[in-house]
Motif scaffolding. Structure first.
Motif, short mmCIF file in Angstrom:
data_model
loop_
_atom_site.label_atom_id
_atom_site.label_comp_id
_atom_site.label_asym_id
_atom_site.label_seq_id
_atom_site.Cartn_x
_atom_site.Cartn_y
_atom_site.Cartn_z
N ILE A 143 0.83 -1.21 0.00
CA ILE A 143 0.00 0.00 0.00
C ILE A 143 0.86 1.25 0.00
CG2 ILE A 143 -0.19 0.15 2.52
CD1 ILE A 143 -2.96 0.88 -0.08
N TRP A 144 2.08 1.12 0.53
CA TRP A 144 3.02 2.25 0.51
C TRP A 144 3.27 2.72 -0.92
CZ3 TRP A 144 2.75 2.27 5.52
CH2 TRP A 144 2.83 1.07 6.24
N ASN A 145 3.36 1.77 -1.86
CA ASN A 145 3.60 2.12 -3.25
C ASN A 145 2.38 2.79 -3.87
OD1 ASN A 145 5.32 -0.58 -2.75
ND2 ASN A 145 6.40 0.74 -4.20
N ALA A 146 1.18 2.33 -3.50
CA ALA A 146 -0.03 2.99 -3.97
C ALA A 146 -0.09 4.42 -3.48
CB ALA A 146 -1.26 2.21 -3.52
N HIS A 147 0.24 4.62 -2.23
CA HIS A 147 0.27 5.96 -1.64
C HIS A 147 1.29 6.84 -2.35
CE1 HIS A 147 0.87 9.15 1.30
NE2 HIS A 147 2.10 8.73 1.52
N ALA A 148 2.49 6.30 -2.59
CA ALA A 148 3.53 7.08 -3.24
C ALA A 148 3.17 7.43 -4.68
CB ALA A 148 4.85 6.31 -3.20
N ALA A 149 2.47 6.53 -5.36
CA ALA A 149 2.13 6.75 -6.77
C ALA A 149 0.98 7.73 -6.95
CB ALA A 149 1.79 5.42 -7.43
N THR A 150 0.04 7.77 -5.99
CA THR A 150 -1.18 8.56 -6.18
C THR A 150 -1.29 9.76 -5.27
OG1 THR A 150 -2.41 7.25 -4.55
CG2 THR A 150 -2.42 6.45 -6.84
N GLY A 151 -0.58 9.74 -4.16
CA GLY A 151 -0.74 10.80 -3.17
C GLY A 151 -1.96 10.62 -2.28
N VAL A 152 -2.73 9.56 -2.48
CA VAL A 152 -3.88 9.29 -1.61
C VAL A 152 -3.35 9.02 -0.20
CG1 VAL A 152 -5.78 7.70 -1.11
CG2 VAL A 152 -5.31 8.39 -3.47
N PRO A 153 -3.84 9.73 0.81
CA PRO A 153 -3.34 9.52 2.17
C PRO A 153 -3.60 8.10 2.66
CG PRO A 153 -4.59 11.57 2.02
CD PRO A 153 -4.83 10.84 0.73
N LEU A 154 -2.69 7.57 3.44
CA LEU A 154 -2.89 6.24 4.01
C LEU A 154 -4.15 6.18 4.86
CD1 LEU A 154 0.82 5.52 5.03
CD2 LEU A 154 -0.44 4.49 3.12
N SER A 155 -4.47 7.29 5.51
CA SER A 155 -5.69 7.33 6.33
C SER A 155 -6.94 7.19 5.49
CB SER A 155 -5.74 8.63 7.13
OG SER A 155 -5.73 9.75 6.27
N GLU A 156 -6.89 7.64 4.24
CA GLU A 156 -8.07 7.50 3.37
C GLU A 156 -8.27 6.04 3.00
OE1 GLU A 156 -10.06 9.59 -0.58
OE2 GLU A 156 -8.28 10.45 0.38
N TYR A 157 -7.18 5.34 2.74
CA TYR A 157 -7.30 3.89 2.52
C TYR A 157 -7.82 3.22 3.78
CZ TYR A 157 -4.54 4.28 -1.81
OH TYR A 157 -4.10 4.59 -3.08
N GLY A 158 -7.27 3.60 4.92
CA GLY A 158 -7.68 2.97 6.17
C GLY A 158 -9.15 3.14 6.47
N ALA A 159 -9.71 4.29 6.11
CA ALA A 159 -11.12 4.57 6.40
C ALA A 159 -12.07 3.66 5.64
CB ALA A 159 -11.42 6.03 6.08
N LEU A 160 -11.60 3.08 4.54
CA LEU A 160 -12.47 2.28 3.68
C LEU A 160 -12.50 0.80 4.05
CD1 LEU A 160 -11.55 3.87 0.23
CD2 LEU A 160 -13.61 4.28 1.59
N PHE A 161 -11.59 0.37 4.92
CA PHE A 161 -11.46 -1.06 5.21
C PHE A 161 -11.58 -1.33 6.70
CE2 PHE A 161 -9.56 -0.51 1.09
CZ PHE A 161 -9.92 -1.66 0.40
#
Length: 335
Positions: A172-190
């Motif tokens: 997920i670190w790579n997804a965050h680095a590639a898109t700029g989507v905050p890790l907290s935004e991913y966390g909120a969905l799961f």
């Protein structure tokens, strides 16, 4: 040697080793290792969650997450090429009694429209769907980043059907680095999130299952049952803390090197640079095993995944000179 087989082959840097050897430790089974406790709190905060459970492996973190969401005899939905059903030795079925059904899409990119028809509501004559798992980035898909809009749609679908969502966020670190989507935004969905500290971030070992406080407490019981209770684990946790503090932002360098590698090899017809979104380059090479052996003899290692396909991953132990050497060796072998 330029080892492109995986981003797990990295060695701890001197600074990471120093952090490990100076770690403050205790007995983690008693909850008394301050370095583990700090790592868990820091990781949970990154994802906007209440708690985390430190595990020795990503597979264990995934399996704890799945067991928390899916009772024995009920069903998980996931991609046909996902890690949880391909590379975890049938653990969901063997250890937790979880049934799985899968969907298939090119590159592993999530399509919520394909998921909805698979959902089985509670019924006395069929297996009830209880959760959905998503891999981001998608390993066998070639480091595919799941679009945040599609993940939001999946959350809405899960809520509509009362289903849990698990994120296999090994990269997920790579997804965050590639898109700029905050890790907290991913966390909120799961509901549950697994992350690896040894993929891309340079830690020698360790993963985390990140979730709410109640599930984390149950997760510790499952971890112990699976043999994951560790004692002075703070030496390992210190490497993870160093990785989180120092090695996330630099992932953009790996992505740039993967792009350069793909563009340089694309003219030989073995890969497509446009398909490279993060640090994974998939290649199609006839008799790839022979090519891989010849490349290794010249100091370049690649991963063979099938009779004619494989992958290469960039990471913090491969610099620009290493990429240039890999290009030179591979271009001569496949021209």
């Amino acid at each position: 040697m330029v080892d492109l087989r995986s981003d797990t082959v990295t060695r701890p840097t001197p600074a990471m080793l120093a952090a490990m050897t100076s770690a403050d430790v205790g007995d983690d089974v008693y909850g008394e290792d301050p370095s583990v406790n700090a790592l868990e709190a820091e990781a949970a905060a990154l994802f906007g969650k209440e708690a985390a459970v430190f595990t020795p492996t990503g597979s264990m973190a995934n399996q704890i997450g799945l067991q928390l969401l899916v009772p024995a005899g009920q069903e998980l939905l996931c991609d046909v090429k996902s890690h949880v059903v391909n590379y975890e030795m049938g653990a969901a079925a063997a250890l937790s009694g979880i049934s799985t059904r899968t969907w298939s899409v090119p590159g592993g990119r999530l399509d919520t429209a394909l998921v909805e028809p698979l959902i089985n509501p509670p019924h006395p004559y069929s297996t009830t769907t209880r959760a959905i798992a998503v891999e981001n980035t998608h390993n066998i898909g070639g480091g595919t980043v799941q679009p945040i809009e599609e993940l939001r749609a999946l959350r809405d679908l899960a809520d509509a059907h009362g289903l849990g969502l698990h994120l296999d966020g090994a990269r997920i670190w790579n997804a965050h680095a590639a898109t700029g989507v905050p890790l907290s935004e991913y966390g909120a969905l799961f509901d549950t999130v697994s992350v690896c500290l040894s993929k891309g971030l340079g830690a020698p070992v360790g993963s985390l299952l990140i979730t709410d406080a109640e599930r984390a407490e149950r997760g510790r019981v499952i971890r112990k049952r699976l043999g994951g209770g560790m004692r002075q684990a703070g030496f390992l946790a210190a490497a993870g803390r160093y990785a989180l503090a120092n090695n996330i932002d630099r992932l953009a360098e790996d992505h740039a090197r993967a792009q350069h590698l793909a563009r340089a090899l694309e003219p030989f017809g073995i890969c497509e640079a446009a398909q490279v979104e993060t640090n994974i380059v998939l290649v199609r090479i006839p008799e790839i095993a022979q090519v891989a052996r010849a490349a290794a003899e010249q100091g370049v290692k690649i991963s063979v995944l099938g009779p004619d396909w494989g992958r290469m991953l960039t990471h913090l132990d491969v610099d620009d000179a290493g990429i240039e050497h890999a290009v030179k060796v591979l271009s001569e072998l496949v021209r």
